[in-house]
Design a protein around this motif. Structure first.
Motif, PDB file in Angstrom:
ATOM      1  N   ILE A  45       1.592  12.785  -5.753  1.00  0.00           N
ATOM      2  CA  ILE A  45       2.568  13.582  -5.610  1.00  0.00           C
ATOM      3  C   ILE A  45       3.692  13.561  -6.535  1.00  0.00           C
ATOM      4  CG2 ILE A  45       2.254  13.026  -3.105  1.00  0.00           C
ATOM      5  CD1 ILE A  45       4.636  11.044  -3.298  1.00  0.00           C
ATOM      6  N   LYS A  46       4.665  14.516  -6.482  1.00  0.00           N
ATOM      7  CA  LYS A  46       5.718  14.544  -7.517  1.00  0.00           C
ATOM      8  C   LYS A  46       6.960  13.654  -7.009  1.00  0.00           C
ATOM      9  CE  LYS A  46       8.401  18.193  -8.099  1.00  0.00           C
ATOM     10  NZ  LYS A  46       8.996  19.497  -8.422  1.00  0.00           N
ATOM     11  N   ARG A  47       7.442  12.747  -7.915  1.00  0.00           N
ATOM     12  CA  ARG A  47       8.607  12.135  -7.558  1.00  0.00           C
ATOM     13  C   ARG A  47      10.003  12.732  -6.624  1.00  0.00           C
ATOM     14  NH1 ARG A  47       9.838   7.486 -12.217  1.00  0.00           N
ATOM     15  NH2 ARG A  47       7.754   6.817 -12.392  1.00  0.00           N
ATOM     16  N   CYS A  48      10.272  12.403  -5.741  1.00  0.00           N
ATOM     17  CA  CYS A  48      11.284  12.867  -4.931  1.00  0.00           C
ATOM     18  C   CYS A  48      12.255  11.818  -4.272  1.00  0.00           C
ATOM     19  CB  CYS A  48      10.648  13.938  -3.808  1.00  0.00           C
ATOM     20  SG  CYS A  48       9.654  13.057  -2.813  1.00  0.00           S
ATOM     21  N   ILE A  49      13.401  12.429  -3.735  1.00  0.00           N
ATOM     22  CA  ILE A  49      14.224  11.466  -3.067  1.00  0.00           C
ATOM     23  C   ILE A  49      14.142  11.771  -1.593  1.00  0.00           C
ATOM     24  CG2 ILE A  49      16.657  11.470  -2.759  1.00  0.00           C
ATOM     25  CD1 ILE A  49      17.387  12.147  -5.606  1.00  0.00           C
ATOM     26  N   ILE A  50      14.238  10.792  -1.132  1.00  0.00           N
ATOM     27  CA  ILE A  50      13.595  10.839   0.512  1.00  0.00           C
ATOM     28  C   ILE A  50      14.567   9.884   1.217  1.00  0.00           C
ATOM     29  CG2 ILE A  50      11.821   9.049   0.317  1.00  0.00           C
ATOM     30  CD1 ILE A  50      10.251  11.007   2.487  1.00  0.00           C
ATOM     31  N   ASN A  51      14.913  10.264   2.269  1.00  0.00           N
ATOM     32  CA  ASN A  51      15.935   9.431   3.216  1.00  0.00           C
ATOM     33  C   ASN A  51      15.210   8.532   3.852  1.00  0.00           C
ATOM     34  OD1 ASN A  51      17.856   8.635   5.460  1.00  0.00           O
ATOM     35  ND2 ASN A  51      18.413  10.882   5.333  1.00  0.00           N
ATOM     36  N   LEU A  52      15.871   7.217   3.870  1.00  0.00           N
ATOM     37  CA  LEU A  52      15.155   5.982   4.442  1.00  0.00           C
ATOM     38  C   LEU A  52      14.665   6.118   6.028  1.00  0.00           C
ATOM     39  CD1 LEU A  52      17.513   3.325   2.759  1.00  0.00           C
ATOM     40  CD2 LEU A  52      15.213   3.765   2.062  1.00  0.00           C
ATOM     41  N   LYS A  53      15.236   7.023   6.534  1.00  0.00           N
ATOM     42  CA  LYS A  53      15.153   7.048   8.042  1.00  0.00           C
ATOM     43  C   LYS A  53      13.677   7.988   8.215  1.00  0.00           C
ATOM     44  CE  LYS A  53      19.758   7.921   9.909  1.00  0.00           C
ATOM     45  NZ  LYS A  53      20.709   8.842  10.628  1.00  0.00           N
ATOM     46  N   ARG A  54      13.228   8.629   7.191  1.00  0.00           N
ATOM     47  CA  ARG A  54      11.674   8.956   7.319  1.00  0.00           C
ATOM     48  C   ARG A  54      10.879   8.111   6.672  1.00  0.00           C
ATOM     49  NH1 ARG A  54      11.976  15.166   5.252  1.00  0.00           N
ATOM     50  NH2 ARG A  54      13.989  15.782   6.283  1.00  0.00           N
ATOM     51  N   LEU A  55      11.144   6.946   6.512  1.00  0.00           N
ATOM     52  CA  LEU A  55      10.239   5.918   5.783  1.00  0.00           C
ATOM     53  C   LEU A  55       9.890   4.763   6.997  1.00  0.00           C
ATOM     54  CD1 LEU A  55      11.176   5.398   2.223  1.00  0.00           C
ATOM     55  CD2 LEU A  55       9.352   6.923   3.036  1.00  0.00           C
ATOM     56  N   ALA A  56       8.530   4.167   6.845  1.00  0.00           N
ATOM     57  CA  ALA A  56       8.451   3.094   7.630  1.00  0.00           C
ATOM     58  C   ALA A  56       7.931   2.021   6.594  1.00  0.00           C
ATOM     59  CB  ALA A  56       7.331   3.135   8.606  1.00  0.00           C
ATOM     60  N   ILE A  57       8.649   0.990   6.275  1.00  0.00           N
ATOM     61  CA  ILE A  57       8.645   0.113   5.515  1.00  0.00           C
ATOM     62  C   ILE A  57       7.514  -0.869   5.529  1.00  0.00           C
ATOM     63  CG2 ILE A  57       9.926  -1.855   3.862  1.00  0.00           C
ATOM     64  CD1 ILE A  57      11.028   1.237   3.498  1.00  0.00           C
ATOM     65  N   THR A  58       6.619  -1.017   4.485  1.00  0.00           N
ATOM     66  CA  THR A  58       5.531  -2.192   4.960  1.00  0.00           C
ATOM     67  C   THR A  58       5.894  -3.457   4.224  1.00  0.00           C
ATOM     68  OG1 THR A  58       4.364  -1.436   2.781  1.00  0.00           O
ATOM     69  CG2 THR A  58       3.748  -0.262   4.692  1.00  0.00           C
ATOM     70  N   PRO A  59       5.120  -4.421   4.563  1.00  0.00           N
ATOM     71  CA  PRO A  59       5.388  -5.866   3.794  1.00  0.00           C
ATOM     72  C   PRO A  59       4.827  -5.735   2.306  1.00  0.00           C
ATOM     73  CG  PRO A  59       3.581  -5.882   5.443  1.00  0.00           C
ATOM     74  CD  PRO A  59       4.329  -4.666   5.732  1.00  0.00           C
ATOM     75  N   ILE A  60       4.225  -4.825   2.019  1.00  0.00           N
ATOM     76  CA  ILE A  60       3.436  -4.900   0.679  1.00  0.00           C
ATOM     77  C   ILE A  60       4.570  -4.457  -0.292  1.00  0.00           C
ATOM     78  CG2 ILE A  60       1.661  -3.742  -0.740  1.00  0.00           C
ATOM     79  CD1 ILE A  60       0.471  -3.110   1.981  1.00  0.00           C
ATOM     80  N   LYS A  61       4.441  -5.311  -1.389  1.00  0.00           N
ATOM     81  CA  LYS A  61       5.615  -4.910  -2.462  1.00  0.00           C
ATOM     82  C   LYS A  61       4.864  -5.306  -4.010  1.00  0.00           C
ATOM     83  CE  LYS A  61       9.800  -6.753  -4.728  1.00  0.00           C
ATOM     84  NZ  LYS A  61       9.245  -6.322  -6.087  1.00  0.00           N
ATOM     85  N   LEU A  62       5.061  -4.174  -4.812  1.00  0.00           N
ATOM     86  CA  LEU A  62       4.202  -3.989  -6.024  1.00  0.00           C
ATOM     87  C   LEU A  62       5.294  -4.711  -7.180  1.00  0.00           C
ATOM     88  CD1 LEU A  62       2.765  -0.563  -5.741  1.00  0.00           C
ATOM     89  CD2 LEU A  62       1.847  -2.812  -5.156  1.00  0.00           C
TER      90      LEU A  62
END
Length: 126
Positions: free
Chosen positions: A45-62
């Protein structure tokens, strides 16, 4: 107990808004824009700006820095995708997608298998 899923660089998130073209994809937070938006990226995918309301945060961190290059992100994301698929959350999503693709006959076979299993359990309990 403090909150464990903070928005931070390298955090893996799942796009959960059905109307979004990235729906169901795992993305990585590569930069913070403001309090409500982040810059996300993932292989394919192409880098994009996305609202946090559209994301479900997982416990995985890179362990990626700010705005990593595509090769470093792809290598890190491969392990994260495998880790997510092995988690209960990933297994649930895989199970739901498998059920969506069942045909009428497949659903019938599942119903027959359930009834046979129920009969075996009832026989064993009696």
């Amino acid at each position: 107990m403090p909150f464990q899923r903070n928005i931070e660089l390298g955090r893996v998130a799942l796009v959960n808004l059905k109307a979004d073209k990235l729906y169901g994809k795992l993305v990585v937070v590569v930069d913070l824009v403001d309090q409500n938006r982040v810059l996300v990226d993932a292989p394919g995918i192409k880098r994009c700006i996305i609202n946090l309301k559209r994301l479900a945060i997982t416990p995985i961190k890179l362990d990626t820095g700010r705005c990593p290059d595509a090769a470093a992100l792809a290598a890190a994301h491969k392990g994260a995708a495998a880790e997510f698929a092995a988690s209960k959350w990933g297994q649930k999503i895989a199970r739901q997608s498998a059920r969506k693709t069942l045909t009428d006959f497949d659903r019938f076979k599942v119903a027959i298998a359930r009834s046979k299993r129920s009969a075996i359990v009832k026989k064993a309990m009696a």
